[in-house]
Design a protein around this motif. Structure first.
Motif, PDB file in Angstrom:
ATOM      1  N   THR A 234      97.212  30.882  22.756  1.00  0.00           N
ATOM      2  CA  THR A 234      96.043  31.760  22.680  1.00  0.00           C
ATOM      3  C   THR A 234      96.364  33.228  22.949  1.00  0.00           C
ATOM      4  OG1 THR A 234      94.826  29.886  23.501  1.00  0.00           O
ATOM      5  CG2 THR A 234      93.679  31.995  23.510  1.00  0.00           C
ATOM      6  N   GLU A 235      97.168  33.477  24.002  1.00  0.00           N
ATOM      7  CA  GLU A 235      97.459  34.872  24.382  1.00  0.00           C
ATOM      8  C   GLU A 235      98.134  35.616  23.227  1.00  0.00           C
ATOM      9  OE1 GLU A 235      96.528  36.525  27.061  1.00  0.00           O
ATOM     10  OE2 GLU A 235      95.410  34.698  27.571  1.00  0.00           O
ATOM     11  N   THR A 236      99.115  34.959  22.604  1.00  0.00           N
ATOM     12  CA  THR A 236      99.837  35.572  21.487  1.00  0.00           C
ATOM     13  C   THR A 236      98.896  35.761  20.308  1.00  0.00           C
ATOM     14  OG1 THR A 236     101.624  34.155  22.226  1.00  0.00           O
ATOM     15  CG2 THR A 236     102.021  35.437  20.250  1.00  0.00           C
ATOM     16  N   MET A 237      98.076  34.735  20.081  1.00  0.00           N
ATOM     17  CA  MET A 237      97.149  34.769  18.950  1.00  0.00           C
ATOM     18  C   MET A 237      96.189  35.935  19.091  1.00  0.00           C
ATOM     19  SD  MET A 237      97.281  32.981  16.407  1.00  0.00           S
ATOM     20  CE  MET A 237      96.384  32.495  14.963  1.00  0.00           C
ATOM     21  N   ARG A 238      95.705  36.140  20.325  1.00  0.00           N
ATOM     22  CA  ARG A 238      94.742  37.213  20.566  1.00  0.00           C
ATOM     23  C   ARG A 238      95.343  38.561  20.167  1.00  0.00           C
ATOM     24  NH1 ARG A 238      92.857  36.431  26.282  1.00  0.00           N
ATOM     25  NH2 ARG A 238      91.758  34.630  25.433  1.00  0.00           N
ATOM     26  N   ALA A 239      96.618  38.745  20.479  1.00  0.00           N
ATOM     27  CA  ALA A 239      97.253  40.039  20.210  1.00  0.00           C
ATOM     28  C   ALA A 239      97.812  40.135  18.798  1.00  0.00           C
ATOM     29  CB  ALA A 239      98.373  40.272  21.218  1.00  0.00           C
ATOM     30  N   MET A 240      98.231  38.984  18.227  1.00  0.00           N
ATOM     31  CA  MET A 240      99.038  39.042  17.000  1.00  0.00           C
ATOM     32  C   MET A 240      98.437  38.338  15.793  1.00  0.00           C
ATOM     33  SD  MET A 240     101.926  40.581  18.000  1.00  0.00           S
ATOM     34  CE  MET A 240     103.188  40.063  16.867  1.00  0.00           C
ATOM     35  N   HIS A 241      97.173  37.900  15.870  1.00  0.00           N
ATOM     36  CA  HIS A 241      96.668  37.074  14.765  1.00  0.00           C
ATOM     37  C   HIS A 241      96.665  37.816  13.430  1.00  0.00           C
ATOM     38  CE1 HIS A 241      93.065  39.150  16.260  1.00  0.00           C
ATOM     39  NE2 HIS A 241      92.593  39.053  15.038  1.00  0.00           N
ATOM     40  N   MET A 242      96.472  39.131  13.502  1.00  0.00           N
ATOM     41  CA  MET A 242      96.451  39.889  12.247  1.00  0.00           C
ATOM     42  C   MET A 242      97.826  39.881  11.580  1.00  0.00           C
ATOM     43  SD  MET A 242      96.457  41.427  15.203  1.00  0.00           S
ATOM     44  CE  MET A 242      95.194  42.338  15.981  1.00  0.00           C
ATOM     45  N   GLN A 243      98.873  39.980  12.401  1.00  0.00           N
ATOM     46  CA  GLN A 243     100.226  39.945  11.852  1.00  0.00           C
ATOM     47  C   GLN A 243     100.540  38.571  11.275  1.00  0.00           C
ATOM     48  OE1 GLN A 243     102.111  42.777  11.654  1.00  0.00           O
ATOM     49  NE2 GLN A 243     103.183  41.426  10.250  1.00  0.00           N
TER      50      GLN A 243
ATOM     51  N   LEU B  54      82.283  33.364  22.866  1.00  0.00           N
ATOM     52  CA  LEU B  54      82.897  32.704  21.707  1.00  0.00           C
ATOM     53  C   LEU B  54      82.645  31.205  21.738  1.00  0.00           C
ATOM     54  CD1 LEU B  54      86.368  34.461  21.624  1.00  0.00           C
ATOM     55  CD2 LEU B  54      84.262  35.140  20.497  1.00  0.00           C
ATOM     56  N   VAL B  55      82.478  30.644  20.554  1.00  0.00           N
ATOM     57  CA  VAL B  55      82.367  29.190  20.442  1.00  0.00           C
ATOM     58  C   VAL B  55      83.725  28.665  19.998  1.00  0.00           C
ATOM     59  CG1 VAL B  55      81.215  27.290  19.265  1.00  0.00           C
ATOM     60  CG2 VAL B  55      79.928  29.340  19.893  1.00  0.00           C
ATOM     61  N   LEU B  56      84.360  27.893  20.884  1.00  0.00           N
ATOM     62  CA  LEU B  56      85.693  27.382  20.576  1.00  0.00           C
ATOM     63  C   LEU B  56      85.579  26.065  19.811  1.00  0.00           C
ATOM     64  CD1 LEU B  56      87.439  28.228  23.932  1.00  0.00           C
ATOM     65  CD2 LEU B  56      87.805  29.330  21.737  1.00  0.00           C
ATOM     66  N   PRO B  57      86.585  25.767  18.992  1.00  0.00           N
ATOM     67  CA  PRO B  57      86.511  24.532  18.201  1.00  0.00           C
ATOM     68  C   PRO B  57      86.408  23.298  19.097  1.00  0.00           C
ATOM     69  CG  PRO B  57      88.434  25.830  17.603  1.00  0.00           C
ATOM     70  CD  PRO B  57      87.808  26.517  18.744  1.00  0.00           C
ATOM     71  N   ALA B  58      85.618  22.350  18.656  1.00  0.00           N
ATOM     72  CA  ALA B  58      85.436  21.133  19.433  1.00  0.00           C
ATOM     73  C   ALA B  58      86.496  20.094  19.082  1.00  0.00           C
ATOM     74  CB  ALA B  58      84.046  20.571  19.170  1.00  0.00           C
ATOM     75  N   ASN B  59      87.024  20.190  17.842  1.00  0.00           N
ATOM     76  CA  ASN B  59      87.900  19.112  17.371  1.00  0.00           C
ATOM     77  C   ASN B  59      89.375  19.331  17.702  1.00  0.00           C
ATOM     78  OD1 ASN B  59      88.095  21.277  15.666  1.00  0.00           O
ATOM     79  ND2 ASN B  59      88.103  20.092  13.778  1.00  0.00           N
ATOM     80  N   GLN B  60      89.742  20.517  18.232  1.00  0.00           N
ATOM     81  CA  GLN B  60      91.149  20.784  18.520  1.00  0.00           C
ATOM     82  C   GLN B  60      91.294  21.401  19.905  1.00  0.00           C
ATOM     83  OE1 GLN B  60      94.035  20.251  16.878  1.00  0.00           O
ATOM     84  NE2 GLN B  60      93.090  19.286  15.081  1.00  0.00           N
ATOM     85  N   LYS B  61      92.414  21.088  20.554  1.00  0.00           N
ATOM     86  CA  LYS B  61      92.661  21.641  21.892  1.00  0.00           C
ATOM     87  C   LYS B  61      93.593  22.842  21.832  1.00  0.00           C
ATOM     88  CE  LYS B  61      90.172  19.384  24.679  1.00  0.00           C
ATOM     89  NZ  LYS B  61      89.127  20.107  23.909  1.00  0.00           N
ATOM     90  N   GLU B  62      94.446  22.908  20.805  1.00  0.00           N
ATOM     91  CA  GLU B  62      95.425  23.993  20.765  1.00  0.00           C
ATOM     92  C   GLU B  62      95.446  24.646  19.389  1.00  0.00           C
ATOM     93  OE1 GLU B  62      99.150  22.163  21.605  1.00  0.00           O
ATOM     94  OE2 GLU B  62      99.105  20.934  19.805  1.00  0.00           O
TER      95      GLU B  62
END
Lengths: 254, 133
Positions: B51-60, B38-46
């Motif tokens: 991340t862990e929650t996002m990985r599991a719950m981004h669809m919700q 994956l290419v992570l954004p360069a302009n933001q750190k968070e």
């Protein structure tokens, strides 16, 4: 368990009393909530279209173009697939009641800009089986394209022809996609949203800003002091087919 | 009752065989599966959510944002750290992330088909050139 007649009556009485008290508490709470909201929140967006000013600039289509590019409206060659949010029709078609023998000489061919009327009592929202279209608190008849199943009941219900159906993927027919606004997909109905996304940013609708003549007066119909209401007090205005009881929010100053 | 020893011995062998993959993985240092590139954004750190929650719950989260914006007109998201974001796929998510190098790569890696979001929603980078309508 044995229960005496006296105990039974006592218990029943207490239960009824408790149920009544719950209702009273709820009513008081509701009253408090409605009072705490500021009265100035009453909004009903509407618009006045000055046809006299529009007539002065013949052949202008700035409002239609502004809307088309802001909302990614496809342009199909086949009219059966036409998608439109704001468009024009001759005056005589829009206001068939105004068929005076001599007055038609001046007005019948004049194009009138048309769009969704954002009715006070919209027939389209009543027939939608999925509540993909509904009336917001501020008077905008909104579309949720995520929820539209493409049954087209709303198209049949709308007496103003304000709704269009995507018979095919609209993307190839959009010359210049505006990434700020989603396109639609095959199988959903769409219509004017009163630039709900621009209002949220504090801007006026795209057609209002684009008109070189300033024919559109956008404002709050619920506020008696708004520019729109003052204009409607000062000038003679008509709505499209008000006899249907839909209560259109678009007024035409003739 | 003379068969007790055989029954319990058999049961023990069965349980051992059943759980073998788990303790084998612990006993022998297995190489980790290849992670998506994956290419992570360069302009933001968070992100708006850890991340862990996002990985599991981004669809919700996306569905909630969609309902809030479209149906309730609520466009502001107050993040866990008090930061305020706009509830917008195009502006907030794709303002940092690249669809092809982030969303699509992980979806392809996980074997999850591309969601229908992109039938209508656009990437901010893509502007299809052409004449104005």
């Amino acid at each position: 368990m044995k229960i005496t007649r006296k105990d039974f009556l006592r218990l029943s009485g207490l239960s009824i009393l408790a149920a009544g008290a719950k209702q009273a508490v709820r009513a008081v709470e509701q009253e408090r909530l409605t009072k705490s909201r500021p009265a100035a929140r009453a909004v009903r967006w509407g618009m006045a279209v000055d046809l006299k000013k529009c007539r002065e600039k013949d052949g202008c289509n700035a409002c239609v173009h502004a809307c088309n590019s802001a909302h990614n409206i496809p342009q199909f060659a086949d009219r059966a697939h036409e998608v439109k949010w704001i468009w024009t029709e001759p005056f005589a078609t829009v206001f068939p009641f105004a068929k005076g023998s001599y007055s038609t000489e001046s007005d019948s061919g004049v194009p009138v800009p048309l769009m969704c009327n954002h009715c006070a009592n919209p027939p389209c929202t009543r027939v939608c089986p999925t509540q993909a279209t509904w009336k917001r608190g501020d008077g905008i008849v909104m579309m949720d394209w995520h929820r539209c199943i493409g049954c087209r009941y709303c198209i049949a219900a709308c007496p103003y022809g304000s709704r269009s159906f995507n018979w095919q993927d609209p993307r190839p027919a959009i010359a210049n996609i505006n990434p700020e606004f989603p396109t639609r997909t095959k199988g959903v109905v769409e219509k004017c949203n009163f630039c709900e996304e621009r209002l949220a940013r504090g801007q006026k609708p795209a057609c209002v800003d684009a008109c070189p003549q300033g024919i559109f007066t956008f404002g709050n119909l619920a506020d008696p002091d708004s520019e729109l209401r003052q204009l409607l007090r000062a000038r003679f205005a008509v709505q499209r087919q008000p006899e249907l009881g839909t209560g259109p929010s678009i007024y035409y100053l003739v | 009752m003379r068969d007790r020893i055989w029954i319990f011995a058999g049961l023990a062998v069965f349980v051992a065989a059943l759980t073998a993959p788990f303790w084998w993985a612990h006993a022998v240092a297995m190489p980790l599966a290849k992670r998506p590139d994956l290419v992570l954004p360069a302009n933001q750190k968070e992100c708006v959510v850890p991340t862990e929650t996002m990985r599991a719950m981004h669809m919700q989260l996306l569905v909630n944002w969609r309902e809030d914006v479209v149906r309730r007109g609520d466009r502001q998201y107050v993040a866990y750290n008090g930061k305020i974001y706009e509830k917008s796929l195009t502006h907030t998510c794709l303002g940092c992330h690249n669809k092809a190098e982030f969303c699509d790569r992980c979806h392809a890696y996980s074997g999850v088909s591309t969601p229908s979001c992109w039938n209508c929603h656009n990437e901010p980078q893509t502007r299809i050139a052409g004449s104005t309508p």
